[in-house]
Write a protein that holds these residues in place. Structure first.
Motif, PDB file in Angstrom:
ATOM      1  N   GLN A   1       0.856  -1.179   0.000  1.00 18.42           N
ATOM      2  CA  GLN A   1       0.000   0.000   0.000  1.00 18.42           C
ATOM      3  C   GLN A   1       0.897   1.235   0.000  1.00 18.42           C
ATOM      4  O   GLN A   1       1.989   1.209   0.571  1.00 18.42           O
ATOM      5  N   PRO A   2       0.467   2.326  -0.631  1.00 20.02           N
ATOM      6  CA  PRO A   2       1.302   3.538  -0.587  1.00 20.02           C
ATOM      7  C   PRO A   2       1.348   4.091   0.838  1.00 20.02           C
ATOM      8  O   PRO A   2       0.327   4.167   1.519  1.00 20.02           O
ATOM      9  N   LEU A   3       2.550   4.431   1.290  1.00 25.85           N
ATOM     10  CA  LEU A   3       2.737   4.984   2.625  1.00 25.85           C
ATOM     11  C   LEU A   3       3.500   6.297   2.516  1.00 25.85           C
ATOM     12  O   LEU A   3       4.486   6.390   1.781  1.00 25.85           O
ATOM     13  N   LEU A   4       3.048   7.304   3.257  1.00 28.50           N
ATOM     14  CA  LEU A   4       3.777   8.560   3.302  1.00 28.50           C
ATOM     15  C   LEU A   4       5.113   8.345   3.997  1.00 28.50           C
ATOM     16  O   LEU A   4       5.203   7.607   4.976  1.00 28.50           O
ATOM     17  N   SER A   5       6.119   9.000   3.491  1.00 25.69           N
ATOM     18  CA  SER A   5       7.433   8.954   4.120  1.00 25.69           C
ATOM     19  C   SER A   5       7.995  10.368   4.123  1.00 25.69           C
ATOM     20  O   SER A   5       7.453  11.258   3.476  1.00 25.69           O
TER      21      SER A   5
END
Length: 127
Positions: free
Chosen positions: A93-97
């Motif tokens: 899943q896309p995760l903010l970093s």
């Protein structure tokens, strides 16, 4: 375990789910690849420092308590000029970093602004 004894060039992201250790990390920052350099607003740096809180939390993918920031908190308080601090990691899943090392620039600006305030106060109390 692997040993690489020559320069390693990667053209994509490196994703590590454990600790990454090195004797130094360097980011290319030469003026030859930069244009339109302008001083960041020190007030913006101080505002980020004041608005974003350090958190302790339990991560879901590694055991134990951790200290750090929540990426959404950081994103919410960064001015548009600081956009290169944020990123997205794509996996299941896309995760903010975000880049903890780029926060040094924000802290540097905040320290400069706060140092100027201390200097001004010292002039008032010790002319």
């Amino acid at each position: 375990s692997a040993t690489i004894s020559s320069q390693l060039n990667c053209t994509g992201d490196i994703i590590c789910s454990r600790t990454l250790t090195a004797t130094s990390y360097a980011s290319t920052s030469d003026e030859a690849i930069k244009e339109n350099g302008q001083n960041a607003l020190l007030e913006d740096c101080v505002k980020v420092l004041q608005d974003v809180d350090v958190k302790t939390c339990t991560r879901t993918e590694v055991p134990g308590q951790r200290i750090g920031f929540i990426a959404q908190d950081m994103q919410r308080h960064l001015p548009p000029e600081f956009a290169n601090i944020m990123g997205i990691q794509y996996g299941d899943q896309p995760l903010l970093s975000f880049s903890y090392d780029r926060l040094v620039c924000v802290l540097w600006g905040a320290c400069k602004a706060l140092t100027a305030r201390v200097d001004a106060l010292e002039l008032l109390t010790h002319p």
